[in-house]
Design a protein around this motif. Sequence first.
Motif, PDB file in Angstrom:
ATOM      1  N   THR A   1      34.237  23.518  13.671  1.00  0.00           N
ATOM      2  CA  THR A   1      35.210  24.169  14.739  1.00  0.00           C
ATOM      3  C   THR A   1      34.470  25.215  15.484  1.00  0.00           C
ATOM      4  O   THR A   1      33.603  25.990  15.101  1.00  0.00           O
ATOM      5  N   VAL A   2      35.046  25.235  16.750  1.00  0.00           N
ATOM      6  CA  VAL A   2      34.385  26.266  17.535  1.00  0.00           C
ATOM      7  C   VAL A   2      35.809  27.306  17.988  1.00  0.00           C
ATOM      8  O   VAL A   2      36.870  26.812  17.923  1.00  0.00           O
ATOM      9  N   TYR A   3      35.283  28.435  18.156  1.00  0.00           N
ATOM     10  CA  TYR A   3      36.359  29.442  18.615  1.00  0.00           C
ATOM     11  C   TYR A   3      35.992  30.123  19.856  1.00  0.00           C
ATOM     12  O   TYR A   3      34.801  30.480  20.185  1.00  0.00           O
ATOM     13  N   LEU A   4      36.910  30.521  20.772  1.00  0.00           N
ATOM     14  CA  LEU A   4      36.692  31.286  21.861  1.00  0.00           C
ATOM     15  C   LEU A   4      37.600  32.106  21.822  1.00  0.00           C
ATOM     16  O   LEU A   4      39.059  32.102  21.932  1.00  0.00           O
ATOM     17  N   GLN A   5      37.179  33.462  21.703  1.00  0.00           N
ATOM     18  CA  GLN A   5      37.716  34.563  21.578  1.00  0.00           C
ATOM     19  C   GLN A   5      38.006  35.324  22.638  1.00  0.00           C
ATOM     20  O   GLN A   5      36.695  35.545  23.475  1.00  0.00           O
ATOM     21  N   MET A   6      38.883  35.532  23.312  1.00  0.00           N
ATOM     22  CA  MET A   6      39.372  35.836  24.734  1.00  0.00           C
ATOM     23  C   MET A   6      39.743  37.446  25.003  1.00  0.00           C
ATOM     24  O   MET A   6      41.039  37.521  24.368  1.00  0.00           O
ATOM     25  N   ASN A   7      39.130  38.279  25.370  1.00  0.00           N
ATOM     26  CA  ASN A   7      39.786  39.754  25.221  1.00  0.00           C
ATOM     27  C   ASN A   7      39.545  40.145  26.638  1.00  0.00           C
ATOM     28  O   ASN A   7      39.152  39.469  27.753  1.00  0.00           O
ATOM     29  N   SER A   8      40.368  41.110  26.833  1.00  0.00           N
ATOM     30  CA  SER A   8      40.709  41.841  28.373  1.00  0.00           C
ATOM     31  C   SER A   8      41.104  40.820  29.245  1.00  0.00           C
ATOM     32  O   SER A   8      40.598  40.502  30.455  1.00  0.00           O
ATOM     33  N   LEU A   9      41.953  39.991  28.882  1.00  0.00           N
ATOM     34  CA  LEU A   9      42.561  38.774  29.663  1.00  0.00           C
ATOM     35  C   LEU A   9      43.232  39.349  31.033  1.00  0.00           C
ATOM     36  O   LEU A   9      43.768  40.502  31.225  1.00  0.00           O
ATOM     37  N   LYS A  10      42.808  38.490  31.999  1.00  0.00           N
ATOM     38  CA  LYS A  10      43.408  38.761  33.290  1.00  0.00           C
ATOM     39  C   LYS A  10      44.199  37.611  33.843  1.00  0.00           C
ATOM     40  O   LYS A  10      44.076  36.650  33.389  1.00  0.00           O
ATOM     41  N   PRO A  11      45.171  38.042  34.642  1.00  0.00           N
ATOM     42  CA  PRO A  11      45.997  36.973  35.219  1.00  0.00           C
ATOM     43  C   PRO A  11      45.308  35.820  35.832  1.00  0.00           C
ATOM     44  O   PRO A  11      45.666  34.750  35.690  1.00  0.00           O
TER      45      PRO A  11
END
Length: 122
Positions: free
Chosen positions: A78-88
């Motif tokens: 499994t791979v994970y994509l942690q997405m922070n400080s998301l923008k529109p």
Amino acid sequence: QVQLVESGGGLVQAGGSLRLSCAASGRTSSTYTMAWFRQAPGKEREFVAAISWNGGMPSYADSVKGRFTLSRDNAKTTVYLQMNSLKPEDTAVYYCAASDRRNPATDDYNYWGQGTQVTVSS
């Protein structure tokens, strides 16, 4: 054959975080590189990040560097994509992909997931 199943998408406010998961099954031993791509409405699919099962640092698109982190769990394939400080502008359908090559081009990805929607509200 390799099957890829994404999860973790959703609606989040700007500045928020989401974590996407991509579980690989089937002949995963035939794959070398795992990646995330995204496609926003009316735009072409674009590369987000990639990582190999065999080590090495992940690579990122300039637009997500410093905000997104790609990691893997070999035991769970499994791979994970942690997405922070998301923008529109991160709003898109996010696709997991697998390739049997090192440093593959987009056309070299053999397997694709069904996609998961990420929507970032302003």
